[in-house]
Every structure is written in structure tokens, then in C-alpha cells.
Design a protein around this motif. Structure first.
Motif, PDB file in Angstrom:
ATOM      1  N   ASN A 123      76.135  72.142  39.511  1.00  0.00           N
ATOM      2  CA  ASN A 123      74.851  72.653  39.987  1.00  0.00           C
ATOM      3  C   ASN A 123      73.734  71.664  39.654  1.00  0.00           C
ATOM      4  O   ASN A 123      73.444  71.412  38.491  1.00  0.00           O
ATOM      5  CB  ASN A 123      74.560  74.003  39.326  1.00  0.00           C
ATOM      6  N   PRO A 124      73.070  71.109  40.667  1.00  0.00           N
ATOM      7  CA  PRO A 124      72.006  70.140  40.385  1.00  0.00           C
ATOM      8  C   PRO A 124      70.636  70.771  40.164  1.00  0.00           C
ATOM      9  O   PRO A 124      69.666  70.061  39.904  1.00  0.00           O
ATOM     10  CB  PRO A 124      71.998  69.291  41.661  1.00  0.00           C
ATOM     11  N   GLY A 125      70.537  72.086  40.271  1.00  0.00           N
ATOM     12  CA  GLY A 125      69.221  72.713  40.194  1.00  0.00           C
ATOM     13  C   GLY A 125      69.208  74.010  39.418  1.00  0.00           C
ATOM     14  O   GLY A 125      69.877  74.151  38.391  1.00  0.00           O
ATOM     15  N   SER A 126      68.477  74.969  39.940  1.00  0.00           N
ATOM     16  CA  SER A 126      68.290  76.256  39.276  1.00  0.00           C
ATOM     17  C   SER A 126      69.522  77.136  39.423  1.00  0.00           C
ATOM     18  O   SER A 126      70.430  76.842  40.213  1.00  0.00           O
ATOM     19  CB  SER A 126      67.068  76.962  39.843  1.00  0.00           C
ATOM     20  N   ALA A 127      69.551  78.236  38.666  1.00  0.00           N
ATOM     21  CA  ALA A 127      70.683  79.161  38.724  1.00  0.00           C
ATOM     22  C   ALA A 127      70.884  79.645  40.163  1.00  0.00           C
ATOM     23  O   ALA A 127      69.922  79.814  40.918  1.00  0.00           O
ATOM     24  CB  ALA A 127      70.428  80.342  37.801  1.00  0.00           C
ATOM     25  N   ARG A 128      72.134  79.860  40.544  1.00  0.00           N
ATOM     26  CA  ARG A 128      72.406  80.265  41.916  1.00  0.00           C
ATOM     27  C   ARG A 128      73.562  81.256  41.982  1.00  0.00           C
ATOM     28  O   ARG A 128      74.390  81.324  41.076  1.00  0.00           O
ATOM     29  CB  ARG A 128      72.715  79.049  42.785  1.00  0.00           C
ATOM     30  N   THR A 129      73.577  82.024  43.071  1.00  0.00           N
ATOM     31  CA  THR A 129      74.617  83.026  43.296  1.00  0.00           C
ATOM     32  C   THR A 129      75.143  82.883  44.711  1.00  0.00           C
ATOM     33  O   THR A 129      74.375  82.720  45.661  1.00  0.00           O
ATOM     34  CB  THR A 129      74.059  84.456  43.099  1.00  0.00           C
ATOM     35  N   GLY A 130      76.471  82.924  44.848  1.00  0.00           N
ATOM     36  CA  GLY A 130      77.115  82.855  46.155  1.00  0.00           C
ATOM     37  C   GLY A 130      78.250  83.845  46.215  1.00  0.00           C
ATOM     38  O   GLY A 130      78.560  84.522  45.221  1.00  0.00           O
ATOM     39  N   THR A 131      78.884  83.949  47.364  1.00  0.00           N
ATOM     40  CA  THR A 131      79.983  84.907  47.519  1.00  0.00           C
ATOM     41  C   THR A 131      81.184  84.294  48.220  1.00  0.00           C
ATOM     42  O   THR A 131      81.065  83.306  48.948  1.00  0.00           O
ATOM     43  CB  THR A 131      79.546  86.153  48.316  1.00  0.00           C
ATOM     44  N   MET A 132      82.332  84.921  47.971  1.00  0.00           N
ATOM     45  CA  MET A 132      83.555  84.677  48.717  1.00  0.00           C
ATOM     46  C   MET A 132      83.983  86.003  49.326  1.00  0.00           C
ATOM     47  O   MET A 132      83.688  87.070  48.774  1.00  0.00           O
ATOM     48  CB  MET A 132      84.677  84.159  47.800  1.00  0.00           C
ATOM     49  N   THR A 133      84.652  85.943  50.468  1.00  0.00           N
ATOM     50  CA  THR A 133      85.244  87.144  51.058  1.00  0.00           C
ATOM     51  C   THR A 133      86.747  87.066  50.831  1.00  0.00           C
ATOM     52  O   THR A 133      87.419  86.164  51.352  1.00  0.00           O
ATOM     53  CB  THR A 133      84.929  87.251  52.558  1.00  0.00           C
ATOM     54  N   VAL A 134      87.266  87.984  50.022  1.00  0.00           N
ATOM     55  CA  VAL A 134      88.680  87.978  49.650  1.00  0.00           C
ATOM     56  C   VAL A 134      89.283  89.318  50.047  1.00  0.00           C
ATOM     57  O   VAL A 134      88.868  90.365  49.537  1.00  0.00           O
ATOM     58  CB  VAL A 134      88.861  87.743  48.138  1.00  0.00           C
ATOM     59  N   ALA A 135      90.238  89.287  50.973  1.00  0.00           N
ATOM     60  CA  ALA A 135      90.891  90.518  51.448  1.00  0.00           C
ATOM     61  C   ALA A 135      89.856  91.549  51.890  1.00  0.00           C
ATOM     62  O   ALA A 135      89.986  92.738  51.613  1.00  0.00           O
ATOM     63  CB  ALA A 135      91.793  91.090  50.366  1.00  0.00           C
TER      64      ALA A 135
END
Length: 266
Positions: free
Chosen positions: A158-170
């Protein structure tokens, strides 16, 4: 008067297979091409396929059949029609699939990145896929599966601020949270005492990968001779001129830290 013997009978059937029939079952037919006077018969080789008409004939004709509903997996059976094999394929019964994943989120991944896994629980025969919804998270294995399985993923630095992402699993949402990138710096040593003579020295910089820094002298008798800037770990070299007066103290600012130089009087 008696007819001549039938010689050299040949038989063909059209089509030679049913294609894939649906799980609820159905009907179909097979056309038989045969010479005049050439007799033939049709029979099923599997209990779930039934010849409903045309069990026997002579010359050209047609055979009708029915396929029972399928309560299990995909299956294949055959009919023997005029000595030829006709293949029947039927799709598996529809399955009510349910899915769950564990854990439901990654927790917090460190700023430098990392890896993780997600366990998928699914019924036997239930297919699923896994994909990332952000560029900085990648599915490294288990992009698809059937029944129970595991999905592995990696998270980029991560080159910057805190971040949140998602994955779609089943079909479920898996959340990935990553800490902010924070640069930390240290220097060693933090000070030095030198004689009145001209001299040189070095300072070691310890910094996180990707963290830039600079080194500047705050005294005209101290010169940064190398390492005026860097990234990550590095070394700064400096020199001092001969002291012809009183004891003196000067500083160098290195990676935001203060390095103190004391020089004896002449």
C-alpha cells in the motif's frame, strides 16, 4: 412364384445421438434408412430409455423413444437401432446449492502487503468462482471450484492511506482491509565527537522500503559528501573542516532526524 433372397442389406440411422436432454426427461426419434425388404429392430440398453414405437421394421422407418426424469448426475445410455448404436445423454438433476465462506473478511493486512486464504463450503456438485473487485488484490489460486474448496489471494503493498476492497467468493463478499503506509526512520549513530583536525564520518539510515529521505548540513563547517538523498536503507557520509577556534557543535538533518557533531577546540 417365390421372391429372390435379400442380399447385401445396409442400414444407417439419423441422428446417431440425442444431444443432451434435460433432467426432466423427454422424447425423441431416430430415422432408419434400409434397403427394401431389409428388416431391422430397435431396443433400449438402459432401463431409463424406452422404445415407444418402431421396435421393428423393414426398409425405411422410424423409431420413437422416451427418456425418464433424472434424479441424479449426468448419465449416458444407448439404443441399438438396426444394428447401429444411438447414444442418449441426459443432464444432471438440478441441485439446490448453498454456499458459505470463512472468514468473511481478511482482518487488517499490513501496509507492505501479504497473502491469505478463504475456505468455501458448498454442496457436492455445486460450482463456484472467486474474483477480486480491486486491482491491488489478486486471486492466486482457487479461482473456480466445485463443492468444498479454498481460495488463496495476495495483497499488494500500500503506497498511501488505509484502504478497503472486496473479493466475490462463491457469491459472497469477502472484505480486505489494508493498513496505511507509514514511513519510519532511524539513524545510527545520532552524534559524534571529533578532534580539532579535519575529518570524515558516516551515518547509517534505516528506513522502510519505498521511504525516501534526504540529508542536509546545518553548519558551514560540516559537508554532506555522499548520500544527500536515498530511499529505504542507506548511508550518509560527511566531512568536517579543521577547527581553528573554540569547541563547536553543529548538526546534520538526516531522514528527519538530528545528527550532532561536536568538534574539539584547536
Amino acid at each position: 412364384t417365390q421372391a429372390a433372397a435379400v442380399v447385401g442389406c445396409t442400414y444407417t440411422i439419423t441422428p446417431t445421438s440425442s444431444g443432451t436432454m434435460g433432467a426432466p426427461g423427454g422424447t425423441g426419434s431416430v430415422a432408419v434408412t434400409a434397403g427394401s425388404g431389409c428388416s431391422w429392430s430397435a431396443s433400449s440398453n438402459d432401463a431409463w430409455v424406452t422404445v415407444t414405437s418402431g421396435a421393428s421394421g423393414s426398409g425405411d422407418g422410424s423409431v420413437a423413444f422416451s427418456v425418464a426424469a433424472n434424479a441424479g448426475g449426468t448419465r449416458t445410455g444407448t439404443l441399438t437401432v438396426a444394428g447401429q448404436t444411438f447414444t442418449v445423454t441426459q443432464a444432471a438433476a438440478a441441485v439446490s446449492c448453498t454456499y458459505s465462506i470463512n472468514p468473511a473478511s481478511s482482518g487488517t493486512i499490513v501496509a507492505l502487503g501479504g497473502t491469505g486464504t478463504v475456505a468455501v463450503t458448498a454442496g457436492s456438485g455445486c460450482a463456484w468462482t472467486a474474483s477480486s473487485n480491486v486491482a491491488w488484490v489478486a486471486v492466486t489460486s482457487g479461482a473456480s471450484g466445485t463443492g468444498n474448496g479454498n481460495v488463496a489471494f495476495s495483497v499488494a503493498a500500500n503506497p498511501g492511506s488505509a484502504r478497503t476492497g472486496t473479493m466475490t467468493v462463491a457469491g459472497r463478499t469477502f472484505t480486505v482491509t489494508q493498513a496505511a503506509f507509514v514511513c519510519t526512520y532511524a539513524i545510527n549513530p545520532t552524534n559524534v565527537s571529533m578532534s580539532e583536525d579535519a575529518g570524515t564520518g558516516t551515518v547509517t539510515v534505516t528506513a522502510s522500503a519505498g521511504c525516501a529521505w534526504t540529508a542536509t548540513s546545518n553548519a558551514n563547517w560540516i559537508t554532506v559528501t555522499s548520500g544527500a538523498s536515498g530511499n529505504g536503507n542507506g548511508t550518509v557520509a560527511f566531512s568536517v573542516t579543521k577547527n581553528t577556534g573554540k569547541e563547536r557543535t553543529g548538526t546534520v538533518t538526516i531522514a528527519g532526524r538530528t545528527f550532532t557533531v561536536k568538534q574539539d577546540k584547536d
